[in-house]
Design a protein around this motif. Structure first.
Motif, PDB file in Angstrom:
ATOM      1  N   PHE A  69     -28.606 -85.646 -34.912  1.00 12.16           N
ATOM      2  CA  PHE A  69     -27.835 -86.760 -34.353  1.00 12.16           C
ATOM      3  C   PHE A  69     -26.938 -87.406 -35.402  1.00 12.16           C
TER       4      PHE A  69
ATOM      5  N   ASP B 168     -31.197 -92.455 -34.791  1.00  2.85           N
ATOM      6  CA  ASP B 168     -30.123 -92.380 -35.787  1.00  2.85           C
ATOM      7  C   ASP B 168     -30.627 -91.808 -37.107  1.00  2.85           C
TER       8      ASP B 168
ATOM      9  N   MET C  22     -24.018 -85.242 -35.200  1.00  2.30           N
ATOM     10  CA  MET C  22     -23.312 -85.534 -33.953  1.00  2.30           C
ATOM     11  C   MET C  22     -22.435 -86.774 -34.119  1.00  2.30           C
ATOM     12  N   LYS C  23     -22.989 -87.792 -34.756  1.00  2.00           N
ATOM     13  CA  LYS C  23     -22.236 -89.021 -34.998  1.00  2.00           C
ATOM     14  C   LYS C  23     -21.030 -88.740 -35.894  1.00  2.00           C
TER      15      LYS C  23
ATOM     16  N   ALA D 258     -28.441 -96.123 -30.965  1.00  2.00           N
ATOM     17  CA  ALA D 258     -29.518 -95.135 -30.895  1.00  2.00           C
ATOM     18  C   ALA D 258     -30.814 -95.825 -30.525  1.00  2.00           C
TER      19      ALA D 258
ATOM     20  N   THR E 126     -21.398 -96.947 -31.656  1.00  2.00           N
ATOM     21  CA  THR E 126     -22.565 -96.081 -31.629  1.00  2.00           C
ATOM     22  C   THR E 126     -23.859 -96.873 -31.532  1.00  2.00           C
TER      23      THR E 126
ATOM     24  N   THR F 260     -27.146 -88.644 -25.476  1.00  4.14           N
ATOM     25  CA  THR F 260     -28.216 -87.644 -25.510  1.00  4.14           C
ATOM     26  C   THR F 260     -29.449 -88.323 -24.931  1.00  4.14           C
TER      27      THR F 260
ATOM     28  N   THR G  45     -27.278 -91.918 -29.119  1.00  6.62           N
ATOM     29  CA  THR G  45     -28.151 -90.797 -29.444  1.00  6.62           C
ATOM     30  C   THR G  45     -29.618 -91.197 -29.295  1.00  6.62           C
ATOM     31  N   LYS G  46     -30.490 -90.201 -29.363  1.00 11.36           N
ATOM     32  CA  LYS G  46     -31.924 -90.474 -29.213  1.00 11.36           C
ATOM     33  C   LYS G  46     -32.440 -91.316 -30.380  1.00 11.36           C
TER      34      LYS G  46
END
Length: 338
Positions: free
Chosen positions: A58, A53, A61-62, A80, A78, A108, A50-51
């Motif tokens: 986001f 955390d 999203m996680k 970020a 994961t 993302t 993601t962009k």
């Protein structure tokens, strides 16, 4: 979130954190959760990048990816960026996940163009790459895109604002994201399309990075430049709340219409409280969940997800306008995130 392993926790962290100093990996450091949603030697490895955390979007999203990984017997890693725009961090994340043997990566993109070479290298090694929320440039740089139709999201609040103005001359301020970021461009253009306006009709435009404090500063600057502003388009709800704070300080919060995009719980509550007139709600949990399922399907039968999947958007407002389809904040709060 299950954590099935016979290795001591320090060894797990060491293995997960090797070579990822540029990233905020969820498996790294004390006090952070495991970067594995489910484990097992035969499970499909899925990566989510993601962009940041910290943004609630986001975070949700996680959560969606973790739940889907657990339900589908996948192993989720994961990562970020350190900040919104940290392309180098995302490149490092891709490289490390490919080296770790992931079957697919969900991302993302912080920089829709600059990330493309790293994505191409991953795909060349047989990794399925799916963009979530933000398309790459070109969109074909990834195998598939699961996202809100950001042009439509902007268009919905533009149509709403036009109807709510009831024929009054609009003096528009646009509190945007950052130059060249596709999500920001699409929402901005969608708003203008829905309102029936062009950039010539915008009396003040400022970039906010989607940040509340920067949104407040941007609104203060716009009020100095064009005191008669009566419509404010914002890239997201933190920027909208920043704008509201600036307007309230000037005693203008009652006579300026603020519209936004995202549908987070804080933002939706702000609509209910009358701080924001309307917002377009999107669904990050669904994006991530569908992405994980697509990677698992690819791992099992080789079928690749392709093209664009619209994960939906709903206009939320308690002040419905004729000719504009919307749902109230009761619905919005039931389906919000963050």
């Amino acid at each position: 979130m299950s954590r099935i392993s016979r290795l001591p926790a320090p060894l797990l962290r060491a293995a997960a954190c090797t070579g990822v100093a540029a990233l905020a990996l969820t498996a790294c450091g004390s006090g952070s959760g495991s970067g594995t949603a489910s484990a097992g030697s035969g499970s499909v490895k899925v990566g989510l990048i993601t962009k940041t955390d910290t943004n609630p979007f986001f975070v949700k999203m996680k959560e969606g990816a973790e739940k889907a990984a657990k339900e589908n017997g996948a192993q989720l890693s994961t990562a970020a960026g350190k900040f919104d725009g940290d392309n180098a961090g995302q490149v490092t994340a891709i490289e490390n996940m490919v080296a770790a043997g992931v079957k697919g990566i969900l991302i993302t993109p912080s920089d829709s163009k600059a990330i493309v070479p790293a994505i191409q290298k991953a795909r060349a090694k047989g990794v399925l790459v799916i963009a979530l929320d933000t398309p790459t440039e070109p969109e074909s740089a990834v195998d598939a895109l699961f996202a809100t139709d950001n042009l439509k999201a902007g268009q919905l609040i533009g149509e709403y604002a036009k109807a709510a103005m009831k024929g009054k001359t609009a003096k528009i301020a646009a509190l945007d994201l950052a130059p060249g970021v596709s999500v920001g461009v699409q929402r901005h253009n969608g708003f203008l399309k829905g309102f029936g306006a062009t950039d010539k009709d915008v009396v003040c435009a400022q970039d906010t990075g989607g940040d509340q404090a920067k949104g407040q500063t941007a609104m203060e600057n716009c009020l100095q430049k064009a005191p008669g502003i009566n419509v404010v388009y914002t890239i997201n709800e933190p920027a909208a709340l920043g704008a509201y704070t600036a307007l309230k300080a000037k005693g203008r919060e009652k006579d300026v219409l603020i519209v936004s995009v995202d549908g987070g719980c804080t933002g939706t509550q702000a609509v209910k409280d009358g701080k924001i007139a309307a917002t377009s709600q999107q669904y990050p949990l669904k994006m991530a969940a569908e992405g994980v399922k697509a990677v698992v399907t690819y791992a099992k039968d080789g079928k690749k997800a392709s093209g664009y999947t619209d994960t939906g958007v709903t206009l939320i407002s308690d002040k419905a306008q004729d000719g504009v389809t919307s749902k109230d904040t009761a619905y919005g709060l039931e389906n919000c995130w963050g």
